[in-house]
Design an enzyme around this catalytic site. Structure first.
Site, short mmCIF file in Angstrom:
data_model
loop_
_atom_site.label_atom_id
_atom_site.label_comp_id
_atom_site.label_asym_id
_atom_site.label_seq_id
_atom_site.Cartn_x
_atom_site.Cartn_y
_atom_site.Cartn_z
N GLY A 1 7.02 3.75 3.98
CA GLY A 1 7.44 5.17 4.93
C GLY A 1 8.70 4.90 5.39
O GLY A 1 9.48 4.14 5.19
N GLY A 2 9.01 6.07 6.31
CA GLY A 2 10.31 6.11 6.95
C GLY A 2 10.37 4.98 8.03
O GLY A 2 11.58 4.54 8.52
N LEU B 1 0.70 -1.11 -0.06
CA LEU B 1 0.17 0.04 0.13
C LEU B 1 0.80 1.20 0.07
O LEU B 1 0.36 2.31 -0.40
CB LEU B 1 -1.01 -0.06 1.25
CG LEU B 1 -2.01 -0.95 1.21
CD1 LEU B 1 -2.96 -1.05 2.71
CD2 LEU B 1 -2.97 -0.87 0.24
N GLY B 2 1.87 1.24 0.54
CA GLY B 2 2.80 2.35 0.79
C GLY B 2 4.14 2.06 1.48
O GLY B 2 4.24 1.05 2.18
N ASP C 1 4.49 12.64 14.43
CA ASP C 1 4.45 12.68 12.95
C ASP C 1 3.11 13.18 12.50
O ASP C 1 2.62 12.35 11.63
CB ASP C 1 5.09 11.55 12.41
CG ASP C 1 5.35 11.73 10.90
OD1 ASP C 1 5.57 12.85 10.41
OD2 ASP C 1 5.48 10.81 10.30
N GLY D 1 9.04 1.70 7.88
CA GLY D 1 8.76 0.15 7.04
C GLY D 1 7.46 0.49 5.88
O GLY D 1 7.25 1.44 5.47
N THR D 2 7.45 -0.65 5.53
CA THR D 2 6.50 -0.92 4.26
C THR D 2 4.71 -1.37 4.87
O THR D 2 4.84 -2.12 5.74
CB THR D 2 7.02 -2.03 3.51
OG1 THR D 2 8.28 -1.63 3.10
CG2 THR D 2 6.15 -2.13 1.92
N VAL D 3 3.98 -0.81 4.20
CA VAL D 3 2.64 -1.18 4.57
C VAL D 3 1.98 -2.06 3.40
O VAL D 3 1.81 -1.75 2.36
CB VAL D 3 1.73 -0.10 4.81
CG1 VAL D 3 0.32 -0.28 5.14
CG2 VAL D 3 2.49 0.87 5.85
#
Length: 540
Positions: free
Chosen positions: A241-242, A238-239, A332, A244-246
């Protein structure tokens, strides 16, 4: 026939009579009669042809009539000269008279002194023979099975080589099986070790104790998550980020039931069998607030809904700061971390940077966290984050939500490049209307649009001068009340009069400023994948 001319007339020298193939004989005239070698030459070069058949029936006709003359071990062939009838021949491996009883007899090939049918032992069979070898000899596979070679060291070498080959293959299969079995066992042990290091045993004890239940939190195995994500396939991402991966898990997985109340979004469970624990959250289908703000085709984003989203987000952050047993700083907060479910209910997402604040402290010292533009300006001087840092980041989101502009844009003028700075400057110079989203200006009341004290206080350089998130949430709830002004229930005549009193503002800003806002129906036209979510706890 030759009779030395004793039986012929003196005037007639003809002395020969014979049958032969016409095409093979050439008559040379008188010289042939006088040639003493004529007989030998004719016998050597001119074959004698005799064609005969039995009866005037074909093989099948004679067989059906019961008059076939072919005896045992013989076969019938039809005449190929055009004449009616047939002939009989002995079968292969038989010889004799095919027309007379008892017919053709078996040929004993093994007794023929001139035949070299077998190099070893020859055994006669009806119509044929078979070859075998004496002790100490083996059949030579290169002689059509008829030759024998001595069983020397060469044959044991072949057998030994074949045995070694099969043995090596079996050994290789066994080693491979043992390798994968050992690897699987090592992986299981490693996962068990990581599970214990990540506090798995303590978590299980708490789940089954009075502090929780087995159904409230699920501890997933690494195998379950690998299966649910198709071994973490690229098409499930899905995406990134800083932190990890979703991944989106397959919704058909029975152990990933994500049915939750629209007001509550919980962590479904976790996996502690990896270096870094994997968290499983509810899947939120309607994407991020960032995408909705900057997608110009979004029709549901009225002022009332913008204020609702802001109030719900503030309420969720207020819950983290003051309602939990241990305060939590998100660290964040940004529009990309605010998600919307299928009912456009707000969810706070991505707690990868979150930190617990000890009860006896009000701040935490940390390395650089957060996203440029949203990060608390005070942090660059103190390297410390507090609950007021989330307040600063939130009001940046609020400015983004009300203006519809991206936070940082190098294509804008230097004055407008940083949205936060530009927003505060517009507040101070009383020209906020010029930078707000036109729809916000059209639908907002003057009280709402002119109330900029909240933003001014939230972006104070000193965090102590900022309001708490609870105060922000309360003030936003108050602003929402203006979206349905009591004047909206009165007649059109009074409404028209009120609008005319704001004619000056309409001419100044180029958009219609309503004294009260109108409610716009929601329209779900988007389906953007998002995950890693947290619920809001603000009643609606």
């Amino acid at each position: 026939m030759v009779s030395n001319h004793t039986t012929v007339w003196c005037f007639d020298p003809c002395t020969y009579a014979f049958m032969g193939e016409e095409e093979r004989f050439t008559f040379r005239g008188v010289s042939d009669f006088k040639d003493p070698d004529f007989i030998n030459r004719t016998r050597a070069n001119v074959p004698i042809l005799v064609d005969w058949v039995v009866g005037n029936l074909s093989c099948s006709e004679a067989r059906n009539a019961g008059v076939l003359a072919c005896q045992a071990n013989a076969y019938c062939i039809d005449s190929d000269t055009g004449a009616l009838g047939y002939r009989c021949n002995c079968n292969q491996g038989y010889q004799g008279q095919p027309y007379l009883d008892p017919g053709c007899q078996d040929i004993n090939e093994c007794e023929d002194p001139n035949s070299n049918v077998c190099d070893g032992i020859c055994t006669n069979t009806p119509g044929g023979y078979s070859c075998s070898c004496k002790d100490g000899y083996v059949v030579d596979g290169f002689s059509n099975g008829r030759g024998c070679i001595a069983e020397t060291s060469e044959f044991p070498v072949i057998k030994f080589s074949l045995g070694m080959g099969f043995g090596f293959m079996a050994l290789l299969v066994g080693i491979t099986w043992l390798y994968f079995a050992f690897k699987k066992r090592s992986l299981i042990k490693r996962r068990q070790k990581l599970f214990q290091q990540n506090g798995g045993l303590l978590l299980k004890q708490r789940i089954i104790s009075n502090e929780g239940s087995v159904d409230s939190t699920k501890v997933f195995t690494a195998v379950e998550l690998e299966k649910a994500t198709n071994n973490y396939a690229e098409d499930r991402i899905l995406g990134r980020g800083g932190y990890g991966t979703v991944y989106k898990v397959h919704h058909g997985s029975h152990y990933l039931n994500t049915s939750q109340s629209s007001e509550c979004c919980q962590a479904l469970g976790m996996c502690l069998e990896s270096e870094v624990p994997l968290l499983v959250y509810e899947y939120v289908s309607n994407g991020t607030l960032f995408n909705h703000i900057h997608d110009k085709g979004t029709s549901w984003l009225s002022l009332e809904n913008r204020l609702r989203v802001a109030a719900e987000s503030a309420g969720a952050l207020s819950y983290l700061h003051s309602a939990t047993s241990t305060p939590v700083i998100h660290r964040d907060v940004k529009s990309a971390n605010i998600l919307l479910d299928k009912n456009y209910t707000t969810k706070i997402a991505d707690f990868g940077a979150s930190r617990l604040v000890p009860i006896d402290q009000t701040q935490v010292t940390t390395l650089a966290q957060g996203t440029l533009g949203y990060l608390d300006s005070e942090y660059f001087h103190t390297s410390q984050l507090t609950e007021k840092s989330d307040v600063y980041s939130f009001v940046v989101v609020l400015a983004e939500l009300l203006t519809g502009r991206k936070l940082l844009c190098m294509e804008r003028s230097e004055e407008e490049r940083n949205l936060t700075t530009y927003f505060v400057m517009a507040l101070k110079e009383n020209r906020l209307f010029q930078i707000l989203d036109p729809r916000v200006v059209r639908e907002g009341s003057l009280d709402q649009l002119q109330d900029g004290e909240l933003v001014k206080r939230c972006v104070k350089l000193t965090s102590d001068e900022r309001p708490t998130m609870k105060e922000v949430a309360t003030q936003l709830q108050g602003l929402r009340k203006f979206t349905q002004h009591p004047w909206a229930n009165q007649g059109d005549e009074e409404n028209t009069s009120l609008i005319h009193t704001k004619k000056e503002q309409e001419d100044l800003y180029g958009v219609s400023i309503n004294p009260y806002s109108t409610t716009v129906a929601l329209s779900s036209g988007f389906n953007i994948d998002s995950s890693l979510v947290y619920s809001t706890h603000v009643p609606r």
